[in-house]
Motif scaffolding. Structure first.
Motif, PDB file in Angstrom:
ATOM      1  N   ILE A   1       0.839  -1.200   0.000  1.00  0.00           N
ATOM      2  CA  ILE A   1       0.000   0.000   0.000  1.00  0.00           C
ATOM      3  C   ILE A   1       0.871   1.246   0.000  1.00  0.00           C
ATOM      4  O   ILE A   1       0.610   2.217  -0.726  1.00  0.00           O
ATOM      5  CB  ILE A   1      -0.948  -0.011   1.221  1.00  0.00           C
TER       6      ILE A   1
ATOM      7  N   ALA B   1     -12.651   0.791   0.223  1.00  0.00           N
ATOM      8  CA  ALA B   1     -11.207   0.579   0.195  1.00  0.00           C
ATOM      9  C   ALA B   1     -10.728   0.082  -1.163  1.00  0.00           C
ATOM     10  O   ALA B   1      -9.635   0.436  -1.611  1.00  0.00           O
ATOM     11  CB  ALA B   1     -10.813  -0.410   1.290  1.00  0.00           C
ATOM     12  N   VAL B   2     -11.550  -0.746  -1.811  1.00  0.00           N
ATOM     13  CA  VAL B   2     -11.155  -1.284  -3.120  1.00  0.00           C
ATOM     14  C   VAL B   2     -10.927  -0.169  -4.133  1.00  0.00           C
ATOM     15  O   VAL B   2     -10.011  -0.231  -4.965  1.00  0.00           O
ATOM     16  CB  VAL B   2     -12.229  -2.269  -3.634  1.00  0.00           C
ATOM     17  N   PHE B   3     -11.737   0.893  -4.041  1.00  0.00           N
ATOM     18  CA  PHE B   3     -11.645   1.982  -5.015  1.00  0.00           C
ATOM     19  C   PHE B   3     -10.974   3.227  -4.422  1.00  0.00           C
ATOM     20  O   PHE B   3     -11.171   4.331  -4.922  1.00  0.00           O
ATOM     21  CB  PHE B   3     -13.045   2.337  -5.524  1.00  0.00           C
TER      22      PHE B   3
ATOM     23  N   LEU C   1      -8.478   5.551   2.213  1.00  0.00           N
ATOM     24  CA  LEU C   1      -8.306   4.228   2.796  1.00  0.00           C
ATOM     25  C   LEU C   1      -8.394   4.279   4.319  1.00  0.00           C
ATOM     26  O   LEU C   1      -8.962   3.381   4.950  1.00  0.00           O
ATOM     27  CB  LEU C   1      -6.951   3.658   2.362  1.00  0.00           C
TER      28      LEU C   1
ATOM     29  N   SER D   1     -11.959   4.469   5.360  1.00  0.00           N
ATOM     30  CA  SER D   1     -12.599   3.152   5.249  1.00  0.00           C
ATOM     31  C   SER D   1     -12.233   2.266   6.431  1.00  0.00           C
ATOM     32  O   SER D   1     -13.050   1.460   6.893  1.00  0.00           O
ATOM     33  CB  SER D   1     -12.202   2.465   3.931  1.00  0.00           C
TER      34      SER D   1
ATOM     35  N   TRP E   1      -3.073  -5.495  -3.510  1.00  0.00           N
ATOM     36  CA  TRP E   1      -3.529  -5.252  -2.140  1.00  0.00           C
ATOM     37  C   TRP E   1      -5.018  -4.953  -2.052  1.00  0.00           C
ATOM     38  O   TRP E   1      -5.626  -5.124  -0.986  1.00  0.00           O
ATOM     39  CB  TRP E   1      -2.727  -4.119  -1.501  1.00  0.00           C
ATOM     40  N   HIS E   2      -5.652  -4.513  -3.140  1.00  0.00           N
ATOM     41  CA  HIS E   2      -7.079  -4.215  -3.105  1.00  0.00           C
ATOM     42  C   HIS E   2      -7.906  -5.430  -2.688  1.00  0.00           C
ATOM     43  O   HIS E   2      -8.969  -5.287  -2.064  1.00  0.00           O
ATOM     44  CB  HIS E   2      -7.568  -3.733  -4.478  1.00  0.00           C
TER      45      HIS E   2
ATOM     46  N   PHE F   1      -9.159  -6.082   0.930  1.00  0.00           N
ATOM     47  CA  PHE F   1     -10.320  -5.319   1.385  1.00  0.00           C
ATOM     48  C   PHE F   1     -11.604  -5.815   0.731  1.00  0.00           C
ATOM     49  O   PHE F   1     -12.681  -5.764   1.329  1.00  0.00           O
ATOM     50  CB  PHE F   1     -10.128  -3.833   1.093  1.00  0.00           C
ATOM     51  N   SER F   2     -11.502  -6.294  -0.500  1.00  0.00           N
ATOM     52  CA  SER F   2     -12.698  -6.755  -1.210  1.00  0.00           C
ATOM     53  C   SER F   2     -13.309  -7.984  -0.562  1.00  0.00           C
ATOM     54  O   SER F   2     -14.509  -8.233  -0.706  1.00  0.00           O
ATOM     55  CB  SER F   2     -12.354  -7.070  -2.674  1.00  0.00           C
TER      56      SER F   2
END
Length: 440
Positions: free
Chosen positions: A22, A78-80, A87, A90, A152-153, A156-157
């Motif tokens: 990140i 967080a994904v977007f 972040l 979120s 890293w996304h 969170f997804s």
């Protein structure tokens, strides 16, 4: 209940291997990404007592569904996330959302106990504890696999399908308020919440960026803290019941040990993992695998010693092993062999399996039975404060990156904390009697 309870540990443990990726994505050092840890635990430290009070007033169903829905929203945000600030926001929402499952579970267990007359319906407390430990074991490895697979996304997804599953199961299975005994007459201590949140936030803002120019934050924290203590002692329905400490120095010592132990534990989890990736050159997946011995050792030790109620020996051994683990970190360098990293991770896992359980057993022996719920909640609050101090320590020593010199500086601090843990344990003679059979 089990699915909701793992939302916090899975998000905590997966993040350990994601901080470096990140930071690379947003071009920020570990001192900035440490706010992702701080945001979660600040929100949880304040959110869990608040939601616990709301559960007592309105029942677990509504709060559980709202909290787990917020987890899905936070995961989608967080994904977007376009930048680190987004972040961090979120993570705050995630901390609030994951605060619902534990008090909801405790309420349901208490209600079921009243209905059936059983103290521990179906052993669910043990199941909740084991599931959290297992998730903490596999979390870093799962996080490493997800990062290796799609970046890293993905860590969170995963909150989105977990949130949906909680919503479906919660809507189908959780009893409605009309079926339970709730207490809507109980008030919410808004002033206490604001003072507590202000104290922690101001203190953490200073620790994350210490300096003379930020000294005013310490003043704000002191004033807010003094106001919080004054108000809570006088409030009939306090946000955090400090009266559990009245004339109970033994219980206060247990809280101090909890804070010291988890400061070291969380600082190692995040600090060691970042160093493995940035200075030792391991991938997120490899770093996650290296943390398996730590959590595995914790589970084995818990299984072997969990049935013994005696706590002093566990605390002394746990503190000594923490000292050894922190000292071993001073020997590491960029070319350290993998076997030495595995050994250190396993060593640090031993006190994790000893100290937390010992402090919990000590609390049940020391707390007033009429205030057991408040006492147990305060133990978790001190654990979260330890996590916050750990995040501040990582930010301070990794200000210019997760370097070996930064790791060594962090290790010296943690070594001092572990020694203090040992001294507070040895000084508490009351621990000799906890868990021992009373002779007739």
């Amino acid at each position: 209940m089990v699915l909701g309870s793992i939302l916090n540990p899975i998000n905590s443990s997966m993040l350990a291997v994601a901080l470096i990726p990140i930071g690379a994505a947003f071009g920020v050092p570990p001192s900035r990404t440490a706010w992702l840890v701080t945001a979660l635990y600040l929100a949880t430290a304040v959110g869990q007592p608040v939601i616990g009070r709301l559960v007592d007033m309105y029942g677990p169903r509504l709060l559980y569904l709202m909290g787990t829905a917020l987890v899905g929203v936070a995961g989608g945000m967080a994904v977007f996330a376009p930048d680190l600030s987004w972040l961090i926001v979120s993570r705050v929402l995630l901390g609030i959302g994951t605060s619902a499952a534990y008090p909801a579970s405790m309420f349901l267990l208490r209600s079921e106990s009243e209905r059936t007359g059983l103290r521990n319906p179906s052993g669910i407390l043990a199941l909740l504890s084991v599931s959290n430990q297992v998730i903490s074991v596999v979390g870093p490895t799962v996080g490493g696999v997800l990062i290796e697979t799609g970046g890293w996304h993905l860590i969170f997804s995963i909150n989105v399908p977990l949130s949906l599953a909680c919503l479906v199961l919660g809507a189908l299975r959780l009893p409605r308020r009309s079926q339970l005994r709730t207490d809507p007459a109980r008030g919410v201590d808004v002033l206490g919440m604001v003072a507590f949140a202000g104290m922690l936030t101001a203190f953490m803002l200073f620790l994350m960026g210490p300096g003379v120019e930020h000294a005013y934050l310490v003043g704000i924290a002191v004033v807010a803290g003094a106001g919080f203590v004054w108000w809570e002692w006088r409030n009939a329905e306090p946000f955090i019941d400090l009266r559990v400490l009245r004339g109970n120095a033994r219980l206060l010592a247990t809280y101090v040990r909890q804070l010291l132990a988890f400061t070291t534990s969380y600082a190692f989890l995040y600090g060691f993992t970042q160093w493995l990736q940035e200075s030792r050159g391991l991938s997120a997946y490899q770093a996650g695998l290296l943390l398996l011995p730590m959590s595995g050792a914790a589970i084995v030790v818990t299984a072997l010693t969990g049935r013994r109620a005696v706590v002093r020996g566990k605390l002394v051994v746990g503190a000594l092993v923490q000292i050894a683990g922190c000292a071993a970190l001073l020997t590491l360098g960029p070319s350290s062999p993998v076997w030495s990293l595995v050994v250190i991770a396993a060593v640090v896992g031993v006190p994790q399996g000893l100290i937390g359980l010992a402090n919990q057993n000590a609390l049940y022996a020391q707390a007033d039975l009429d205030r057991m719920g408040s006492s147990a909640g305060l133990l978790r609050t001190f654990m979260y404060i330890g996590a916050l101090l750990a995040a501040a320590a990582n930010a301070a020593f990794y200000r210019h990156g997760a370097t070996t010199s930064g790791l060594h500086g962090l290790s010296v601090l943690l070594l001092a904390v572990a020694v203090l843990l040992l001294l507070t344990t040895l000084a508490d003679r009351s621990l000799r009697r906890v868990g021992r059979a009373v002779p007739r």
